[in-house]
Write an enzyme that holds these catalytic residues in place. Structure first.
Site, mmCIF file in Angstrom:
data_model
loop_
_atom_site.group_PDB
_atom_site.id
_atom_site.type_symbol
_atom_site.label_atom_id
_atom_site.label_comp_id
_atom_site.label_asym_id
_atom_site.label_seq_id
_atom_site.Cartn_x
_atom_site.Cartn_y
_atom_site.Cartn_z
ATOM 1 N N MET A 22 0.934 -1.146 0.019
ATOM 2 C CA MET A 22 0.072 -0.025 -0.067
ATOM 3 C C MET A 22 0.951 1.232 -0.155
ATOM 4 O O MET A 22 0.587 2.062 0.822
ATOM 5 C CB MET A 22 -0.968 -0.102 1.175
ATOM 6 N N HIS A 139 4.589 5.173 2.090
ATOM 7 C CA HIS A 139 3.230 4.465 2.399
ATOM 8 C C HIS A 139 1.971 5.274 2.287
ATOM 9 O O HIS A 139 2.030 6.511 2.574
ATOM 10 C CB HIS A 139 3.339 3.829 3.701
ATOM 11 N N HIS A 140 1.059 5.028 1.678
ATOM 12 C CA HIS A 140 -0.155 5.818 1.373
ATOM 13 C C HIS A 140 -0.878 5.957 2.738
ATOM 14 O O HIS A 140 -1.609 7.048 2.930
ATOM 15 C CB HIS A 140 -1.271 4.938 0.575
ATOM 16 N N ALA A 141 -0.570 5.597 3.925
ATOM 17 C CA ALA A 141 -1.047 5.634 5.275
ATOM 18 C C ALA A 141 -0.227 7.173 5.546
ATOM 19 O O ALA A 141 -0.908 7.717 6.378
ATOM 20 C CB ALA A 141 -0.725 4.812 6.186
ATOM 21 N N ARG A 179 -2.462 17.776 4.201
ATOM 22 C CA ARG A 179 -2.287 16.927 3.304
ATOM 23 C C ARG A 179 -3.530 16.806 2.306
ATOM 24 O O ARG A 179 -3.584 16.142 1.052
ATOM 25 C CB ARG A 179 -2.290 15.544 4.115
#
Length: 451
Positions: A22, A139-141, A179
């Site tokens: 991810m 990471h997309h988190a 973000r």
């Protein structure tokens, strides 16, 4: 320092597995300045290693709970081992772009270490034409693809003589911009936004769906792209002159993104015909679009919606495919233009909400695909950019594929080019690089059809 992980970010951690990395990535190609010697990359690497990790997101990793990694809290490392996160690699001979994409594919398929901050950057030398490459994954988190591209853009300069080295982990955060909501974040707030939809909006949307002017989720045909995936990846990348695409745009009175989608439609049609796997009905693409009104500026905040676009892959005529795509995108934009932004975002979130269920056992096998592919056009630089005097030749986004979504195409602008980054499941999408030839043929067909 410890903080709780927000539910949208936790989704990317919880759903990650060996088969489903991810992270989002980017492959950049640079032409070194004249007079750059054989130690050019080594000197950049040494200077980068000396840059402090100021930006908090690059010190961030999942915390531990009861002795194991959890998806509940973030922990911030006081010290970051840059020798681990920043790596220098050399391609095997003959050092073609093919070898570079093979390496990128292996790097993009590997999981990030959750015991360390969730990012890596690789400096790659050994290309036979003397260029250097930089592959970055985060990471997309931690950050979404658009924000990651913007951050990498901030490491570049318009001055070809600038000799300072900028690195993403040393650039201070722009708190006033933030973000912005991720794909999962928009899906999480969908029901809340839906509750505020005006009756007139629901009536208008229902009428558009009933009259088949808008594509519905789960109305896409089954295709070889909508299957469970493995963990290995293939990556492909190529640039096309923006002037060629604009010439088609102007001749057909459509948008640049319509032409990009028509190129993708032609490529997908040709690829599926090669594999005797072209559905009788058109493929449906999920296309992120800007909902910002003209003149709204930065004050309007983040405004990204999603349209399900009919790609016309069932149509042999390239001109008819382009008209079908343009009509589908125009209808989606028209509907969104008549909604307040909150309602448009809520409808968009419902479009992509099924992605959150893709890893549920049996979901992909037992349901029709909500759409067949994600095709994104991410804004990039409109002028030449440089990094330590090296000119940016290519900037190729590398996104995420999921169960049921084995192929992704992301495009970004780079000076006078549009750069295409294509990512596919290695098992489910064989000979991925053939899509690049089909993209070129698709553009050539459009040029001929609009001449």
């Amino acid at each position: 320092m410890v903080e709780f992980i927000s539910p949208p970010d936790a989704i990317f951690l919880v759903n990650e597995s060996r088969e489903h990395p991810m992270h989002v990535g980017s492959l950049q190609l640079f032409q070194p300045p004249e007079g750059a010697g054989p130690d050019f990359i080594r000197s950049i690497h040494e200077r980068m290693r000396a840059m402090p990790v100021r930006r908090r997101v690059f010190r961030k990793r999942p915390g531990t709970l009861l002795g194991g990694i959890s998806s509940l809290t973030w922990y911030y490392d006081d010290e970051v081992d840059l020798d681990y996160h920043l790596r220098r690699s050399a391609l095997p001979t003959p050092g073609r772009v093919r070898e570079l994409l093979d390496l990128t594919s292996r790097l993009h398929g590997g999981l990030l270490d959750r015991y360390r901050p969730l990012w890596e950057q690789h400096l790659i030398e050994g290309l036979d034409d003397g260029r250097l490459a930089v592959y970055t994954k985060v990471h997309h988190a931690l950050i979404d693809g658009i924000a990651a591209q913007r951050l990498l853009q901030r490491t570049l300069s318009t001055d070809p003589h600038a000799t300072d080295v900028r690195v993403p982990w040393s650039i201070e955060s722009e708190h006033e911009r933030g973000r912005g909501p991720s794909l999962a974040g928009r899906a999480t707030g969908a029901l809340r936004g839906l509750g505020r939809l005006a009756p007139s909006t629901l009536t208008m949307a229902k009428q558009a769906f009933v009259e088949h002017r808008l594509a519905l989720p789960f109305d896409a045909p089954d295709s070889m792209f909508n299957v469970p995936i493995g963990g290995a990846r293939r990556c492909a990348a190529q640039s096309w002159p923006l002037a060629r695409i604009r010439a088609v745009q102007e001749a057909a009175s459509v948008t640049v993104n319509d032409v990009v989608l028509a190129m993708c439609s032609a490529a997908l049609r040709a690829y599926l015909l090669e594999h005797d796997a072209l559905p009788d009905r058109s493929l449906i693409a999920m296309v992120p679009v800007s909902l910002r009104q003209d003149g709204a500026g930065e004050a309007s905040g983040n405004a990204v919606g999603t349209i399900l676009c009919t790609l016309g892959t069932d149509l042999p005529d390239p001109g008819e495919r382009l008209r079908t795509i343009s009509a589908s995108m125009s209808e989606g934009k028209r509907l969104f233009a008549q909604m307040p932004k909150a309602e448009a975002l809520a409808v968009s979130a419902l479009m992509v909400a099924p992605l959150g269920l893709s890893n549920v056992p049996g979901f992909v096998a037992m349901t029709r695909p909500p759409f067949n592919i994600v095709i994104s056009n991410v804004p990039g630089s409109r002028e030449p950019m440089y990094w330590y005097g090296a000119r940016l030749d290519g900037n190729y986004p590398m996104s995420i594929v999921l169960d049921g979504q084995a192929l992704n195409i992301t495009v970004t602008s780079n000076a006078g080019n549009l750069d295409f980054g294509v990512v596919g499941c290695r098992r489910s999408v064989p000979h991925l690089q053939r899509l690049l030839r089909h993209l070129e043929n698709g553009l050539a067909e459009l040029e001929h059809a609009t001449a």
